[in-house]
Write an enzyme that holds these catalytic residues in place. Structure first.
Site, PDB file in Angstrom:
ATOM      1  N   LYS A 121     -27.511  26.231  22.268  1.00  0.00           N
ATOM      2  CA  LYS A 121     -26.269  27.013  22.316  1.00  0.00           C
ATOM      3  C   LYS A 121     -26.227  27.683  23.684  1.00  0.00           C
ATOM      4  CE  LYS A 121     -23.515  30.497  19.925  1.00  0.00           C
ATOM      5  NZ  LYS A 121     -23.018  31.090  21.185  1.00  0.00           N
TER       6      LYS A 121
ATOM      7  N   PHE B 201     -19.957  18.819  24.889  1.00  0.00           N
ATOM      8  CA  PHE B 201     -20.482  18.682  23.525  1.00  0.00           C
ATOM      9  C   PHE B 201     -19.458  18.172  22.521  1.00  0.00           C
ATOM     10  CE2 PHE B 201     -20.133  23.410  24.281  1.00  0.00           C
ATOM     11  CZ  PHE B 201     -18.910  23.599  23.671  1.00  0.00           C
TER      12      PHE B 201
ATOM     13  N   ARG C  46     -12.571  26.357  12.329  1.00  0.00           N
ATOM     14  CA  ARG C  46     -13.950  26.715  11.958  1.00  0.00           C
ATOM     15  C   ARG C  46     -14.381  25.846  10.783  1.00  0.00           C
ATOM     16  NH1 ARG C  46     -16.499  30.577  14.360  1.00  0.00           N
ATOM     17  NH2 ARG C  46     -14.576  31.520  15.116  1.00  0.00           N
TER      18      ARG C  46
ATOM     19  N   LYS D 109     -24.102  27.401  13.931  1.00  0.00           N
ATOM     20  CA  LYS D 109     -24.852  28.063  14.996  1.00  0.00           C
ATOM     21  C   LYS D 109     -26.031  28.800  14.384  1.00  0.00           C
ATOM     22  CE  LYS D 109     -21.570  31.952  15.002  1.00  0.00           C
ATOM     23  NZ  LYS D 109     -20.634  32.749  15.799  1.00  0.00           N
TER      24      LYS D 109
END
Length: 287
Positions: free
Chosen positions: A54, A126, A197, A203
């Site tokens: 991340k 990504f 989302r 994450k």
């Protein structure tokens, strides 16, 4: 596809016509419909996911023509940087390296980009917004795009890999954080592309942090007289609360504007569903 060049905030960038996403208005576009992550649950079995770092940079959407922040603000890109990017939509992070978010954010916010700053920035890819196939297939296409550009100093596909067990995932996270990394991203390998989302993207960080939208500025008192006292914010669950700590004096003098997105850190949830000990961490770039 018709190709050309256009000038934007003083930077000459590659133009591809026609391009319709995101919808543009004077100076600001509608926020691009990007994939957003959810928080990883405890003891997640990672075997169905591809795992990557991340990055603590600035999220950036390239529409094949211009670059935008996640909130739809235009990003002025130097001509030489833009010349390496393909005429197709890309999603990634503008990144100077671990622990350099503030420097990256300052560089990206400039109306006229500085070459010496942008030569330190890499665009870490990504996702391929709107592309078909599974994420594993899209990740392979991103590697091909980066390889074709042959510009490792500025354009890279985020390395994706498998992790065999929850224990191995915890070990990888601990090693990354020890080396100055922020956390991990887990993307369901067989997931089709969806925006918003989604549980397909997770994450994982050693501390809890989330995003919230700024609703209002509350004035300070005492030592903060004439400065920001707290931000009134609303998180993704619709909960409203105050962020009163974590700000520098400069941030209290020029706080994140109403409507912008901020990141806050917290320690668990209260019985009322509010984040406990919530503190401001950073502005997420643009209003």
């Amino acid at each position: 596809m018709q190709q050309g060049r256009r000038r934007f905030n003083g930077a000459l960038v590659a133009a591809a016509l026609p391009m319709a996403w995101p919808a543009q208005s004077a100076g600001k576009a509608e926020p691009p419909a990007l994939l957003l992550a959810q928080k990883a649950p405890a003891n997640l079995d990672p075997r169905r996911y591809l795992v990557s770092e991340k990055y603590d940079g600035v999220r950036a959407f390239w529409d094949g023509n211009l670059m935008f922040s996640r909130q739809g603000q235009p990003i002025a890109v130097p001509a030489w940087f833009a010349s390496h990017l393909p005429l197709r939509a890309l999603d990634g992070e503008l990144w100077m390296g671990r622990g350099r978010f503030d420097a990256t954010s300052a560089a990206v916010r400039r109306a006229k980009p500085l070459d010496e700053e942008w030569r330190q920035i890499r665009y870490m890819l990504f996702e391929l917004p709107g592309a078909d196939g599974s994420f594993e297939q899209r990740a392979e296409r991103l590697r091909a795009i980066a390889a074709e550009a042959a510009w490792a100093d500025g354009l890279q596909a985020a390395p994706q890999g498998r992790v065999a067990s929850p224990a191995a995932l915890r070990q990888r996270l601990a090693a990354l954080v020890k080396d100055g990394g922020e956390g991990l991203m887990l993307h369901l390998a067989d997931a089709p592309y969806k925006s918003g989302r989604q549980p397909a993207l997770l994450k994982l960080k050693p501390q809890d942090d989330e995003e919230a939208v700024v609703l209002a500025h509350l004035p300070g008192e005492g030592r903060y007289q004439g400065l920001l006292g707290a931000l009134k914010v609303r998180n993704a669950e619709g909960r409203e609360f105050l962020l009163g700590s974590g700000f520098s004096e400069a941030q209290r003098r020029a706080p994140p504007p109403v409507g912008s997105t901020v990141v806050y850190r917290y320690r668990g949830m209260s019985s009322k569903g509010l984040p406990r000990f919530a503190t401001f961490l950073r502005s997420e770039g643009y209003p």
